[in-house]
Structure formats: C-alpha cells, structure tokens
Design an enzyme around this catalytic site. Structure first.
Site, PDB file in Angstrom:
ATOM      1  N   LYS A  69     -63.697  72.543  14.384  1.00  0.00           N
ATOM      2  CA  LYS A  69     -63.893  71.156  14.766  1.00  0.00           C
ATOM      3  C   LYS A  69     -64.379  70.327  13.574  1.00  0.00           C
ATOM      4  O   LYS A  69     -64.911  70.879  12.607  1.00  0.00           O
ATOM      5  CB  LYS A  69     -64.956  71.062  15.870  1.00  0.00           C
TER       6      LYS A  69
ATOM      7  N   ARG B  13     -61.020  78.422  28.293  1.00  0.00           N
ATOM      8  CA  ARG B  13     -60.076  78.931  29.295  1.00  0.00           C
ATOM      9  C   ARG B  13     -59.819  80.425  29.129  1.00  0.00           C
ATOM     10  O   ARG B  13     -59.463  81.099  30.089  1.00  0.00           O
ATOM     11  CB  ARG B  13     -58.781  78.117  29.225  1.00  0.00           C
TER      12      ARG B  13
END
Length: 509
Positions: free
Chosen positions: A289, A363
């Site tokens: 990020k 996920r």
C-alpha cells in the site's frame, strides 16, 4: 461507569448535573417544566436555546430548590427518533467529560412520549440513551497511562475504558420504571461490549497481534462464560487452511484461528455463525500500500473484533440463541517469504485461488473460515464482517456498510436491525454475471476482479466458500468501522457492527 435508574424526584438527586432532553416541537412546554423543576428563568435563555439535534445549553439551578449543581438542556431536533436520541446523549457526554463532572442525571420522565414519537418502546429509548452516552464518553487512553498490561491481557478487574463520569442516573416515572431499567441494563451491556471492540481496533499492531487477540478472546470467554478454542499454526497447517497460511507467509508472527461458542442455558431458537476478518495489520504484502495512511491499517481486524463483541454481548444478555464466532487472524507483511502475485493457494475447501493481488488478503482468510464454520457447525445462518474493500466506501461512503446476501429474508432482517440500531446497511447485488470478473486461467478463481464492481466481486469470491448454504450474508464495513481509514483521517474506531448484530440476534425468530 455505573448506570442506575430512579423514580425519585429530579430535584432530590445529589448530582453534578441533570440533563433535560427537549424536542423543538415541545420546546415551549418543556422549558416551562424545566423552570418549575429547577428554578431557572426561561425568559433569560429561551431564545438562545434552539433545541436543534445535539444542541446544548448549560444553566445553573436554584440550589434551594434542587440538590444538583448544573442544568443541561439537550436538543433532540424536530421529530426525534432513535438516532437523534443517541446523538444528543453522545453530545451531552462529551460536554460532561470536558467539564470533568463525576455524576450526571438525565430526566427520562418523558420517555413514553419520546417512544411514541420515535415509534418504538420505552425500554429501547432508555437503551439508546445509555448507548449514546457511553459512545460520547469513549476515549482510547490505555497507552497514555499504566494500563498497557491490562490492554494486552484483558484480565484486569477494571478492563473497561477509563471514564471521567462515575455514575449516570436515569430519572423517570414509577409507571415506566421497570421498562427504563430493562433498557438501561441492556444498553450498558451492549455499549461496554462495543467499547471493548473499539479498544481492540484502536490498538497499534505492536500491542495487538494475532496472538494478543487470541488471548483477549480467551479472557472474554473465561469472564463471560462462553467456550473458546484457539488453533495455533500447527493446527492450521494440519487442517490445510491455505488461505490463512498464504497471507501469513510474510510474517514472523504466527496466525491464530479463534473459535467462540456461546450456548444458552435453556432451549435455543437456532444457531448463528459470525465470521470476522482478523487482519491485525495490513501493509498490502508484496502488493504494498502507499505509506500515507497506512498506520490506520491496524483497524483491518475490525470485523474480527466485532465478532468477539457480539458473542460477548450475547453471553452477557443471555440470549436464547446459540452463537458461533470465528476469527482467523494474521498480519499481511512483505518479506522474502511472503506470497507473490500469481501464486496459487489451496484453501480449506479444496478450491484453488490465484492470488492476483496480495492486498486482497482478507477474503483469503475468510474463505477458510467460512467453509470451516459451515462444515463443522452447520449453522442456520452465516454472517461475515470485514473491512474488505475501498470500493464499498466509494459506493456508500463512511456511514453505511455494504450488505450482500443470498437470502432475501436475512437481508431484510439485517436492514431493519441496522435502521433500529443506528448502524445502517444497504443491499448490493451479487448476480451471477459478476462471476466472470474473477475467473482465473490457472486456478478455480482469482482473488480480485479488476477496477469495476470491487466490493461485489469480493462478495462473489466469498460466496463460493459457503457453497450451497442458503442463508449467508456478507457485511463490508470498511467505511463505517473506522472513518478515515483509507485517507489517513484518523477518526478512530466506531465499533460499528456490534449493535447491528446484537439487535438482529435479540429479535431472532
């Protein structure tokens, strides 16, 4: 903070302050009543008090008439509902905290009328008032004092957030005393469970690793009477939970897989499974990020914290419902051993996943947890919560969670629970057309689907791991769980999701 309810006259309460909630439509009559009870002169201030939602005015009563030292007028707005009540009480709490007042009363003699305006029950008005007051008092102060050990162990006799207010007293009429007391007790339990969640989410990653979180789960289970089992890395490897292990590859801290089991003493109305994303810190992994705002990624375990808070509240409220909580926990770090984009994982279900982006890690760990809870516990309903996608924040902002479900009845229940609890959700589609976006050429499925429909493709990915289960919902809480998380706003945790889940479970049929 102690919360108590009394039918004693408001004038007799020996407190630092007493607050009077007032709606705009009833302002004139309400101010006359306040004047009669406190000795204040209405003509001196009535034009200055708007009664707008969350507006405040502090006055000084006639001390020969009253035992309390200050008067607060608290605005509820035009047509006060539950949200206005929470907001007003939070505003009051913030002011009380600023003034360092220790004992505060609230005049709830008008709770019956307020319940009619809000189209709800008297006990829920009292519950909402207590929840709002707790919310306004909240401070994350553990790392500013000598409470660091308490934060990590969760075993202190005083492990609730330190608060300036020692007691909140709700004063009401004898006719509705039992209803107000019931609501106050419920609100206190839910609010303190939610404050615990906020503490966990606000904790820096060096104080809240996967191992630390598992210890907090154990401490809560021991204190509140629900069973806890924690799988260590060896057990996770034995079970071949490839999603969780893949995300953990870059970390020196091993993963954990916490299982909470609350069972009521009497007959159970059903079995609900709650699954929460426990990414304790998310750098993005190899797909790293930007540095700006990355510190807020300590909040990427908010879904997992919510599950703990909801199970704890269910146990404390003694709900007649079996609740299973599952939290897979790890951080997501870049290193020489981290998984790479293009790697293929085999999940607990046997489904293979192409890791197209290592920053879509939540996920992956949820995939293992969803299959595990479905196959092990066969719950009536499965609900997962995760700060999963920035796309959901783009779609719904920072006040509303995305709701994805394969069951219309469950989706409607969650929507209504959110409206009442003040933690709103909005349903999004999970049509089959979106499956093609996560199709992989080398595995059964990809973990991302490109720029479009990002929150939907994430939900479609998760759907594959509940298989044929007919009552599943996914809540993408990225926006409301930690406002500012994606832009470095640093607003801190809200505990969003706890009230929503508890409201759903309290009304289970």
């Amino acid at each position: 903070m102690k919360v108590s309810v009394t039918k004693n006259t408001i004038q007799s309460l020996k407190l630092d302050a007493v607050a009077f909630p007032i709606s705009k439509s009833e302002k004139d009559n309400a101010l006359k009543e306040v004047a009669a009870k406190t000795g204040v002169t209405v003509a001196l201030f009535e034009k200055d008090f708007s009664a707008d939602e969350s507006s405040l005015m502090m006055l000084y009563p006639d001390l020969e008439l009253c035992a309390f030292k200050r008067v607060f007028l608290v605005g509820l707005g035009d047509k006060p509902g539950l949200d206005a009540c929470r907001s007003a009480m939070a505003s009051l709490a913030k002011k009380v905290k600023e003034l360092k007042l220790a004992t505060v009363g609230v005049d709830l003699s008008g709770a019956k009328a307020l319940s009619e305006t809000a189209n709800d029950s008297v006990d829920y008005i009292a519950q909402t008032a207590v929840e709002g007051f707790h919310s306004g008092l909240y401070d994350f102060n553990q790392l500013k004092t000598n409470r660091v050990k308490e934060l990590k162990s969760g075993k202190s006799e005083d492990d609730e957030p330190k608060q300036a207010v020692e007691e909140l007293v709700l004063a009401t009429d004898a006719k509705i005393l039992s209803d107000v007391k019931k609501g106050a007790e419920t609100g206190d339990i839910i609010a303190t469970s939610q404050a615990m969640v906020r503490d966990l989410v606000n904790s820096p990653s060096n104080y809240m690793t996967a191992l630390d979180f598992a210890e907090r789960v154990k401490a809560s289970g021991e204190k509140h009477g629900f069973k806890v089992t924690v799988f260590d890395k060896a057990k996770i490897e034995e079970l071949k939970m490839g999603g969780l292990l893949g995300v953990n590859k870059g970390s020196v801290i091993p993963p954990t897989f916490s299982i909470m089991e609350y069972k009521p003493e009497g007959e159970s109305l059903g079995r609900v499974a709650l699954v929460g994303k426990g990414v304790m810190f998310d750098t993005g992994g190899i797909s790293i990020k930007p540095s700006s705002g990355m510190g807020d990624m300590k909040a990427d375990m908010a879904g997992g914290a919510d599950v703990l808070g909801a199970v704890e509240a269910a146990a404390r409220l003694k709900l007649p419902l079996e609740v299973i909580g599952i939290v897979p926990a790890t951080d997501n770090m870049p290193s020489g051993s981290a998984q790479n984009p293009g790697d293929v994982l085999t999940t607990y279900s046997g489904i293979t996943v192409e890791v197209d982006n290592t920053d879509a890690e939540g996920r992956l760990i949820l995939a293992d947890a969803l299959t595990y809870v479905k196959e092990t516990y066969n719950p009536d309903t499965i609900i997962d919560l995760a700060t999963l996608t920035g796309a959901c924040i783009v779609a719904l902002g920072e006040t509303t969670a995305g709701l994805f479900s394969n069951n219309d009845e469950l989706a409607e229940k969650l929507y209504k629970a959110g409206q009442r609890a003040g933690e709103k959700v909005w349903r999004m589609p999970i049509w089959d057309e979106y499956d093609k976006l996560i199709k992989s050429n080398v595995a059964d499925v990809k973990n991302v689907g490109g720029r479009s429909a990002g929150s939907i493709t994430a939900a479609k990915f998760l759907e594959k791991f509940v298989g044929d289960h007919s009552s599943w919902a996914h809540l993408d809480i990225a926006g409301p769980a930690f406002p500012g998380m994606t832009n470095g706003g640093g607003s801190g945790s809200t505990g969003f999701g706890v009230r929503l889940l508890v409201e759903l479970m309290r009304n289970w049929k």
